[in-house]
Design a protein around this motif. Structure first.
Motif, short mmCIF file in Angstrom:
data_model
loop_
_atom_site.label_atom_id
_atom_site.label_comp_id
_atom_site.label_asym_id
_atom_site.label_seq_id
_atom_site.Cartn_x
_atom_site.Cartn_y
_atom_site.Cartn_z
N ILE A 15 0.85 -1.20 0.00
CA ILE A 15 0.00 0.00 0.00
C ILE A 15 0.88 1.24 0.00
O ILE A 15 1.82 1.35 0.80
N GLY A 16 0.59 2.18 -0.89
CA GLY A 16 1.33 3.43 -0.96
C GLY A 16 0.42 4.63 -0.77
O GLY A 16 -0.70 4.65 -1.28
N ALA A 17 0.90 5.61 -0.01
CA ALA A 17 0.12 6.82 0.25
C ALA A 17 1.07 7.99 0.44
O ALA A 17 2.23 7.83 0.81
N SER A 18 0.53 9.18 0.19
CA SER A 18 1.31 10.40 0.39
C SER A 18 0.41 11.43 1.06
O SER A 18 -0.30 11.10 2.01
N ALA A 19 0.40 12.66 0.57
CA ALA A 19 -0.41 13.71 1.18
C ALA A 19 -1.87 13.29 1.26
O ALA A 19 -2.44 12.85 0.26
N GLY A 20 -2.46 13.42 2.43
CA GLY A 20 -3.85 13.01 2.63
C GLY A 20 -4.00 11.53 2.86
O GLY A 20 -5.13 11.03 3.01
N GLY A 21 -2.90 10.80 2.90
CA GLY A 21 -2.97 9.35 2.97
C GLY A 21 -3.15 8.77 4.36
O GLY A 21 -3.62 7.64 4.50
N VAL A 22 -2.78 9.52 5.40
CA VAL A 22 -2.86 8.96 6.75
C VAL A 22 -4.30 8.61 7.11
O VAL A 22 -4.60 7.52 7.62
N GLN A 23 -5.22 9.53 6.84
CA GLN A 23 -6.62 9.26 7.15
C GLN A 23 -7.14 8.08 6.34
O GLN A 23 -7.88 7.23 6.86
N ALA A 24 -6.75 8.01 5.07
CA ALA A 24 -7.17 6.89 4.23
C ALA A 24 -6.61 5.57 4.76
O ALA A 24 -7.31 4.55 4.80
N LEU A 25 -5.36 5.57 5.18
CA LEU A 25 -4.75 4.36 5.74
C LEU A 25 -5.46 3.91 7.01
O LEU A 25 -5.69 2.71 7.23
N MET A 26 -5.82 4.87 7.85
CA MET A 26 -6.51 4.52 9.10
C MET A 26 -7.88 3.91 8.80
O MET A 26 -8.28 2.93 9.44
N GLU A 27 -8.57 4.46 7.82
CA GLU A 27 -9.88 3.91 7.45
C GLU A 27 -9.72 2.50 6.88
O GLU A 27 -10.50 1.60 7.20
N LEU A 28 -8.71 2.30 6.05
CA LEU A 28 -8.49 0.99 5.46
C LEU A 28 -8.13 -0.03 6.56
O LEU A 28 -8.67 -1.15 6.58
#
Length: 331
Positions: free
Chosen positions: A9-22
């Motif tokens: 899984i890769g994420a950048s700006a705005g990704g922390v909230q998305a990762l937490m939801e996932l």
């Protein structure tokens, strides 16, 4: 040896909230290895604690040599690329890719190379286009790809670039990705490595990430572009078979066109501000010399010095305005 799917899984700006939801949507004992890269640079990170607090599965920063564990979320620590080998997680403080370390592409590419069809790539919110080349590698090696629906992402550029350049399997709101992963893995494990070897581009870039025969592999992959690396000043090679175009230097730095443009912009801006500072210091020196001349009775010399100082001051003001106007247009 049997092994589960590897979900990268890769994420950048705005990704922390998305990762937490996932993470909150994955069931306890999720039967796949989960590896996460969030662009954090060298900054301290509490991402594992945040992910563990939102879901039933443990999360921790990976250590070099860790065994990938199903039901555990392995997070890339600050300032290190995290890559997968045959049966180990490796941490590499190698050259930045797409001006980032940890970067997404090295993880995705290595998982694709060693885990083949048992790889699932997931790309979430972020700016620029790190992850696009990694998703191409996952597809090329028979893996499965999911991107967050750009219309639901805080920063849509990263998932949108992947959609524009890769035949993505699923595009979903982040709230639906966990269910898709559960359905995809379904507790299935397979024996041994991928049946087919990784394509040459993927395999050679993995070897470059490992620091193996970097120049030899680079010469096989591309040709000199005439551009220089913003990070080290070395020659950039354009990768022959990469679409969209990508660049690498002989020390291992790698760029997409968007990340290269961004890095060049930072380099240019730094050089311009350095020039503005030099002009301001020159003005200070000229005024000091003019003051000394005036105090010594050399008024003609003082007037020349003051006039030159005024000219330099105007140059510095014009340059500063140009820099600020450019920053506003880029914002």
């Amino acid at each position: 040896m049997e092994r589960p799917y590897a979900v990268v899984i890769g994420a950048s700006a705005g990704g922390v909230q998305a990762l937490m939801e996932l993470a909150g949507g994955l069931p306890a004992g999720f039967p796949a290895t989960v590896l996460v890269v969030q662009h954090i640079g060298a900054h301290p990170s509490i991402l594992p604690e945040l992910l563990a607090s939102r879901g039933p599965n443990p999360a921790r920063h990976a250590a070099d040599g860790d065994l990938p564990q199903p039901g555990t979320i392995h997070v890339a620590p600050p300032d290190c690329h995290m890559v997968l080998e045959a049966d180990r997680i490796r941490l590499v403080r190698g050259p930045k890719e797409n001006h980032a370390r940890p970067a997404i592409d090295p993880l995705f590419r290595s998982a694709a190379c060693y885990w083949g069809a048992q790889t699932i790539g997931v790309l979430l919110s972020g700016q620029l286009d790190d992850g696009t080349a990694g998703m191409q590698a996952v597809k090329a090696c028979g893996g499965f790809t999911i991107v967050q629906d750009p219309s639901t992402a805080t920063e849509p550029e990263m998932p949108r670039n992947a959609l524009n350049n890769v035949a993505i399997d699923l595009c979903l709101p982040v709230g639906e990705i966990a269910a898709a992963l559960v359905s995809r893995v379904a507790g299935v494990s397979v024996a041994g490595p991928a049946a087919a070897p990784a394509p040459e581009l993927v395999a050679r870039e993995v070897r470059i990430n490992q620091g193996i025969d970097v120049m030899d592999n680079l010469l096989q992959l591309g040709k000199a572009s005439g551009l220089t690396c913003p990070d080290c000043g070395g020659s950039l090679f354009e990768l022959t078979d990469a679409r969209p175009v990508r660049y690498r230097c002989h020390t291992g730095h790698a760029y997409s066109p968007r990340s290269l443009e961004h890095a060049q912009g930072e380099t240019v801006e730094a050089a311009l501000w350095s020039s503005a500072r030099a002009l301001q210091e020159k003005e200070m020196l000229l005024r000091r010399l003019a003051a000394v001349a005036r105090s010594s009775g050399r008024s003609a010399e003082a007037k020349v010095g003051e006039r030159r100082a005024d000219e330099v001051r105007e140059q510095a003001l014009k340059l500063t305005r140009m820099i600020e106007d450019g920053a506003e247009r880029s914002a």
